[in-house]
Enzyme design. Sequence first.
Site: not given
Length: 646
Positions: A174, A215, A391
């Site tokens: 990520d 994220h 996600s």
Amino acid sequence: MRGSPPCGTAVGCMLLLLLLDALLLFAGQAAGEGIITNHVVVRLHESAHDDAHQLAVEHGFQSVRKLPFGEGPLPLLPPMSPRREANAVPRKRQRLQKDSRVMSVLEQPGFSRQKRGYRDLNEMEVNISDPLFNKQWYLVNTGQADGTPGLDLNVAEAWGLGYTGRGVTIAIMDDGIDYLHPDLASNYNADASYDFSSNDPYPFPRYTDDWFNSHGTRCAGEVSAAANNNICGVGVAYNSKVAGIRMLDQPFMTDIIEASSISHMPQVIDIYSASWGPTDDGRTVDGPRELTLQAMADGVNKGRGGKGSIYVWASGDGGSYDDCNCDGYASSMWTISINSAINDGRTALYDESCSSTLASTFSNGRKRNPEAGVATTDLYGNCTLRHSGTSAAAPEAAGVFALALEANPDLTWRDMQHLSVLTSKRNQLHDEVHQWRRNGVGLEFNHLFGYGVLDAGGMVKMSHEWKTVPERFHCVAGSIQDNHKIQSGGRLVLTIDTDACQGKDNFVRYLEHVQAVVTVNASRRGDLNINMTSPMGTKSILLSRRPRDDDAKVGFDKWPFMTTHTWGEDPRGTWVMEVGFQGPEAQRGVLKEWTLMLHGTQSAPYIDQVVRDYQSKLAMSKKEELEEELDEAVERSLKSLLSKNN
């Protein structure tokens, strides 16, 4: 011969009674100590049926309730008053048995039954004290944030069996991980981490004012946030190790960055979690390039000492405007594609549907409840309740797979896919567009949710006794390479008859993945619709309409549309492909190629092995114990009987 006792001889009858006594004794031991009650069942002689009420009153019972089944009345005599003395029942039973009107007396011990579908968090054996745990409805859903009670990953059962991900390393590919976060630091695997965006071993997220690079940290917390440290919540596999692979935070992606990330330390990292892919704009058709494909193939063949790296992929956030079979990462056979459900079981508005999705986990709720998001770690030591999307779904699946790997470290990448198919549950998932169906071998699936929501408890239990699936084979079942016109208002129907390479070394008898490699051009690619039906009658939607895709030039060039919906089926017979247009305007196109690729095994992977073993193991183990007890009881009783007769 009429009149003969059913057991043949008097000695036989006595042995039968001894066997029955042993059976009853064993059953009582297996069920645990019964609760003493005042409920008694009495069978009366036929001549005394009219005296049932009088008999009840005489022996201190309140009334008689006749059962609506069985031959002849079988009065049930409830207690006159609540139980006060432990020896009250034996005394009443003795008096009843001496009554000339009574044939037999049977006490009714109490035992436990629990309501299903509702669980009180305070009553569950989950010793988690972290402040956000009560808000992590995807772990234990008791109805918080307007959710549906019981709709969760069933991690409580897996944890209760002692599986917490210990010894397993998950890599989050990520934008980096805040490895200094107090809820992640103790589980951070620095040796397995790397920053491919900056080419250094410190994958810390780059600072932005809008926290855009949060994220990866949020995904990491879903998997490996520590338990009982009074910080944020807890990860699905809270004793697992998490590695950070920073590879998204640069102006552009390259094949070498992706390939390097996917192949980083494959003998140390067990599971790679990816919550990214091509742009979810409903127009893009894209997938891994050459080096990344080679890295994936190498990972599944050589990673984890040859057992194969496990790649978990989010299916995409393009909603009804997109189709995840146009994402070559999510639709790869080498990945486990995960979609999401919201906390009441419905589809999220951003969910993409496609036939390559294997299973689902959870994202946020659809209502504007501030606690309906996914609770997890955030940048700079913070926590959040607002993580969402597919996600969020992929890391949850990675955590469940970590629990399964702890239960059985020998699981291969294909074993994990089979386990996902077998143990995922429909639960209370609801797709308003696509119905739940069963394929040719009875496996229930949905075009959006795959085989259902992952069940951590079910997966670890099946993993513990899992036998590795047989060798995998590949068969080119057939190919059509002539040009075929497609017109609006009609459908192009093509068929391939195949024996699935029977008689050859690469014969495929039991399906895993099926690929339809298609080359097709259209005046408007987004209006194309492709369906494929297996010989056993299972219909897969290979491509749905994508209303935002205006392409009229590129089309699909040898694109491998994939389905998992025919899992376990016999591929021999006639496969049917239907191609047409959906949309308000007339379109035209040409299909230039359809090649059918079958992937699976020659021998039954679990129909004759694991499923039967799993379903019957407890029963068989009890049967074996029972047989041993019976053998011993019969031997003792027979010796005693013979000694007395002598």
